[in-house]
Design a protein around this motif. Structure first.
Motif, PDB file in Angstrom:
ATOM      1  N   PRO A  40       0.828  -1.214   0.000  1.00  0.00           N
ATOM      2  CA  PRO A  40       0.000   0.000   0.000  1.00  0.00           C
ATOM      3  C   PRO A  40       0.856   1.254   0.000  1.00  0.00           C
ATOM      4  O   PRO A  40       1.996   1.245   0.490  1.00  0.00           O
ATOM      5  N   CYS A  41       0.319   2.346  -0.526  1.00  0.00           N
ATOM      6  CA  CYS A  41       1.102   3.578  -0.641  1.00  0.00           C
ATOM      7  C   CYS A  41       1.390   4.202   0.718  1.00  0.00           C
ATOM      8  O   CYS A  41       2.324   4.981   0.863  1.00  0.00           O
ATOM      9  N   ASN A  42       0.598   3.873   1.734  1.00  0.00           N
ATOM     10  CA  ASN A  42       0.781   4.489   3.050  1.00  0.00           C
ATOM     11  C   ASN A  42       1.441   3.536   4.042  1.00  0.00           C
ATOM     12  O   ASN A  42       1.262   3.671   5.252  1.00  0.00           O
ATOM     13  N   GLU A  43       2.239   2.579   3.547  1.00  0.00           N
ATOM     14  CA  GLU A  43       2.766   1.557   4.437  1.00  0.00           C
ATOM     15  C   GLU A  43       3.700   2.107   5.506  1.00  0.00           C
ATOM     16  O   GLU A  43       3.881   1.481   6.550  1.00  0.00           O
ATOM     17  N   GLN A  44       4.313   3.286   5.293  1.00  0.00           N
ATOM     18  CA  GLN A  44       5.191   3.797   6.354  1.00  0.00           C
ATOM     19  C   GLN A  44       4.546   4.932   7.151  1.00  0.00           C
ATOM     20  O   GLN A  44       5.168   5.503   8.039  1.00  0.00           O
ATOM     21  N   THR A  45       3.271   5.214   6.879  1.00  0.00           N
ATOM     22  CA  THR A  45       2.542   6.215   7.662  1.00  0.00           C
ATOM     23  C   THR A  45       2.186   5.635   9.028  1.00  0.00           C
ATOM     24  O   THR A  45       1.565   4.572   9.105  1.00  0.00           O
ATOM     25  N   PRO A  46       2.572   6.291  10.121  1.00  0.00           N
ATOM     26  CA  PRO A  46       2.364   5.692  11.455  1.00  0.00           C
ATOM     27  C   PRO A  46       0.921   5.719  11.939  1.00  0.00           C
ATOM     28  O   PRO A  46       0.500   4.828  12.674  1.00  0.00           O
ATOM     29  N   HIS A  47       0.148   6.739  11.538  1.00  0.00           N
ATOM     30  CA  HIS A  47      -1.209   6.876  12.048  1.00  0.00           C
ATOM     31  C   HIS A  47      -2.153   7.351  10.950  1.00  0.00           C
ATOM     32  O   HIS A  47      -1.779   8.158  10.099  1.00  0.00           O
ATOM     33  N   SER A  48      -3.369   6.839  10.996  1.00  0.00           N
ATOM     34  CA  SER A  48      -4.420   7.276  10.067  1.00  0.00           C
ATOM     35  C   SER A  48      -5.428   8.125  10.837  1.00  0.00           C
ATOM     36  O   SER A  48      -5.764   7.803  11.984  1.00  0.00           O
ATOM     37  N   HIS A  49      -5.903   9.196  10.192  1.00  0.00           N
ATOM     38  CA  HIS A  49      -6.829  10.100  10.874  1.00  0.00           C
ATOM     39  C   HIS A  49      -8.030  10.444   9.992  1.00  0.00           C
ATOM     40  O   HIS A  49      -8.063  10.137   8.808  1.00  0.00           O
ATOM     41  N   ASN A  50      -9.001  11.083  10.638  1.00  0.00           N
ATOM     42  CA  ASN A  50     -10.190  11.594   9.960  1.00  0.00           C
ATOM     43  C   ASN A  50     -11.066  10.467   9.413  1.00  0.00           C
ATOM     44  O   ASN A  50     -11.703  10.609   8.377  1.00  0.00           O
ATOM     45  N   PHE A  51     -11.101   9.352  10.134  1.00  0.00           N
ATOM     46  CA  PHE A  51     -11.949   8.221   9.772  1.00  0.00           C
ATOM     47  C   PHE A  51     -12.654   7.777  11.044  1.00  0.00           C
ATOM     48  O   PHE A  51     -12.035   7.255  11.967  1.00  0.00           O
ATOM     49  N   LEU A  52     -13.966   7.985  11.112  1.00  0.00           N
ATOM     50  CA  LEU A  52     -14.733   7.681  12.316  1.00  0.00           C
ATOM     51  C   LEU A  52     -14.503   6.249  12.787  1.00  0.00           C
ATOM     52  O   LEU A  52     -14.480   5.316  11.976  1.00  0.00           O
ATOM     53  N   THR A  53     -14.351   6.082  14.080  1.00  0.00           N
ATOM     54  CA  THR A  53     -14.112   4.833  14.809  1.00  0.00           C
ATOM     55  C   THR A  53     -12.676   4.328  14.672  1.00  0.00           C
ATOM     56  O   THR A  53     -12.278   3.418  15.405  1.00  0.00           O
ATOM     57  N   GLN A  54     -11.887   4.896  13.767  1.00  0.00           N
ATOM     58  CA  GLN A  54     -10.520   4.420  13.556  1.00  0.00           C
ATOM     59  C   GLN A  54      -9.482   5.530  13.704  1.00  0.00           C
ATOM     60  O   GLN A  54      -8.315   5.319  13.375  1.00  0.00           O
ATOM     61  N   ASP A  55      -9.872   6.677  14.191  1.00  0.00           N
ATOM     62  CA  ASP A  55      -8.982   7.831  14.227  1.00  0.00           C
ATOM     63  C   ASP A  55      -7.746   7.562  15.081  1.00  0.00           C
ATOM     64  O   ASP A  55      -7.857   7.191  16.258  1.00  0.00           O
ATOM     65  N   GLY A  56      -6.575   7.732  14.475  1.00  0.00           N
ATOM     66  CA  GLY A  56      -5.328   7.564  15.184  1.00  0.00           C
ATOM     67  C   GLY A  56      -4.732   6.174  15.128  1.00  0.00           C
ATOM     68  O   GLY A  56      -3.611   5.949  15.597  1.00  0.00           O
ATOM     69  N   LYS A  57      -5.441   5.234  14.545  1.00  0.00           N
ATOM     70  CA  LYS A  57      -4.917   3.872  14.444  1.00  0.00           C
ATOM     71  C   LYS A  57      -3.876   3.767  13.331  1.00  0.00           C
ATOM     72  O   LYS A  57      -3.872   4.543  12.377  1.00  0.00           O
ATOM     73  N   ALA A  58      -3.004   2.777  13.447  1.00  0.00           N
ATOM     74  CA  ALA A  58      -2.023   2.532  12.406  1.00  0.00           C
ATOM     75  C   ALA A  58      -2.723   1.990  11.166  1.00  0.00           C
ATOM     76  O   ALA A  58      -3.617   1.142  11.285  1.00  0.00           O
ATOM     77  N   PRO A  59      -2.359   2.467   9.983  1.00  0.00           N
ATOM     78  CA  PRO A  59      -2.987   1.960   8.758  1.00  0.00           C
ATOM     79  C   PRO A  59      -2.942   0.444   8.631  1.00  0.00           C
ATOM     80  O   PRO A  59      -3.908  -0.187   8.192  1.00  0.00           O
ATOM     81  N   LYS A  60      -1.812  -0.163   9.023  1.00  0.00           N
ATOM     82  CA  LYS A  60      -1.697  -1.620   8.934  1.00  0.00           C
ATOM     83  C   LYS A  60      -2.723  -2.314   9.820  1.00  0.00           C
ATOM     84  O   LYS A  60      -3.250  -3.374   9.469  1.00  0.00           O
ATOM     85  N   GLU A  61      -2.996  -1.726  10.979  1.00  0.00           N
ATOM     86  CA  GLU A  61      -3.976  -2.318  11.896  1.00  0.00           C
ATOM     87  C   GLU A  61      -5.370  -2.257  11.292  1.00  0.00           C
ATOM     88  O   GLU A  61      -6.127  -3.241  11.345  1.00  0.00           O
TER      89      GLU A  61
END
Length: 304
Positions: A40-61
Motif C-alpha cells: 500500500p502507498c501508506n505503508e510507512q505512515t504511522p497513524h491514520s486520521h479523519n476516519f470515524l471509529t478508527q482515528d489515530g490507528k495505524a494503517p496496517k492495523e
C-alpha cells in the motif's frame, strides 16, 4: 500456468478501497477474487486520521482488521500477486498475473491506487508519510501551529499554501528552484507573511523519519517541523488505460457517481480516481463500486 474458474468480479488492489468493494460483493453473495501484492502507498505512515471509529490507528492495523472481516465471506478469495495484463473477452475480462496465472471475471474493479513520484532528494523518501505529508485533512491537526513548509511551485503551490495557512501561520513555501508563481500570487502570499524560498533543496535532515531541517544546495539550512508536498503521481497500473478507460487531465481514472469508468463492466475506486486521498474516502468509493458492480450483475442475471 493455470486458468481459474470465472469469478463474478476481480478486484485489482486489496487495500481499503478494494477490501470495501469486496465486502459489498461478498454480502451480495458474489464470487470475488482480490489480487494484491501487499504494497500500500501508506505503508510507512504511522497513524491514520479523519476516519470515524478508527482515528489515530495505524494503517496496517485498520487494513488487517478489514481483511479479517472480509475473509469471513466465503465467496471472496485472495491471491498475493500482481496483475500484468487485462483483456476484454466475449464473457467479460481476462487477467494475467506476474506468477503466470490467468483469471477471468464478468466485471473488473480497479482499486489499484497511485504511485507518488518522489523527488531525488536525500531523506525525502524516509520522511514521506511521517513528517513530509500530503494532506492537511489527514495530518494537519497533528502539526497545527508548528513551523511548516510546503514543497511545490506555480499554481499548485499557491492553492496549496492558501489551504495550509488554515493550520499554520508559520509557513514557508519552498519552490526548489526559481518560482513560477505569478506576481499577483507572490504578493498575495507575502501579504499573509508566507515566505517564499527559491533555493534548491539538497537534503531533508531527519531522525527516524521526523524532519529536523532542510539543507540547501548552498549549504544553508532551515528548521522545520513538517513539510507538505504536492507531488506528481502516476497510476500504479496501466491496465485501465489498456482497456480503454479514460483519465482526467490530472491523471485520475474518470468515473461517474457510481464509480463506473468509461468502459462497460469496469469500475474504479480509491486513490486512483480522486484527489481526496483518505481512508474514509477509499472505503466509501470501494463500497459504492462493489454495490454497483453487484447491481449490474443482478440486472444481467434477472434479464438473462
Amino acid at each position: 500456468m493455470e486458468t481459474s474458474k470465472t469469478y463474478d468480479v476481480i478486484i485489482i488492489g486489496g487495500s481499503y478501497a478494494g477490501l470495501s468493494a469486496a465486502m459489498a460483493l461478498g454480502r451480495a453473495i458474489r464470487t470475488v477474487l482480490v489480487i494484491d501484492n501487499g504494497k500500500p502507498c501508506n505503508e510507512q505512515t504511522p497513524h491514520s486520521h479523519n476516519f470515524l471509529t478508527q482515528d489515530g490507528k495505524a494503517p496496517k492495523e485498520i487494513a488487517s482488521i478489514a481483511k479479517q472481516q472480509v475473509s469471513q465471506y466465503k465467496t471472496i478469495n485472495f491471491v498475493d500477486d500482481t496483475a500484468l495484463e487485462a483483456v476484454k473477452t466475449s464473457s467479460g475480462f481476462q487477467i494475467s498475473t506476474a506468477k503466470g496465472d490467468i483469471f477471468e471475471a464478468k466485471k473488473i474493479i480497479f482499486a489499484s491506487g497511485i504511485k507518488d513520484e518522489l523527488p531525488n532528494i536525500e531523506g525525502f523518501a524516509e520522511c514521506w508519510g511521517i513528517s513530509v505529508i500530503h494532506c492537511p485533512y489527514c495530518h494537519g491537526y497533528e502539526v497545527r501551529n508548528q513551523t511548516t513548509g510546503i514543497f511545490a511551485n506555480g499554481d499548485n503551490a499557491y492553492e496549496f499554501a492558501k489551504l495550509i495557512w488554515n493550520w499554520s501561520k508559520d509557513l514557508t513555501l519552498f519552490t526548489n528552484g526559481k518560482s513560477t508563481l505569478s506576481p499577483i500570487q507572490t504578493k498575495a502570499l507575502q501579504s499573509r507573511q508566507i515566505n517564499i524560498v527559491e533555493k534548491e533543496i539538497a537534503k531533508v535532515s531527519h531522525q527516524n523519519g521526523q524532519l529536523q531541517h532542510l539543507v540547501f544546495s548552498d549549504g544553508t539550512t532551515q528548521r522545520l517541523d513538517a513539510l507538505y508536498a504536492k507531488l506528481v503521481f502516476k497510476q500504479n497500473t496501466d491496465l485501465p488505460i489498456h482497456l480503454g478507460c479514460q483519465l482526467s487531465e490530472s491523471g485520475y481514472i474518470n468515473v461517474d457517481d457510481m464509480q463506473k469508468t468509461t468502459v462497460d463492466g469496469v469500475f474504479a475506486c480509491g486513490d486512483n480516481t480522486n484527489m481526496m486521498r483518505s481512508v474514509a474516502n477509499a472505503v466509501y468509493s470501494g463500497n459504492m463500486a462493489g454495490a454497483m458492480a453487484s447491481k449490474e450483475l443482478i440486472a444481467e442475471d434477472f434479464s438473462g
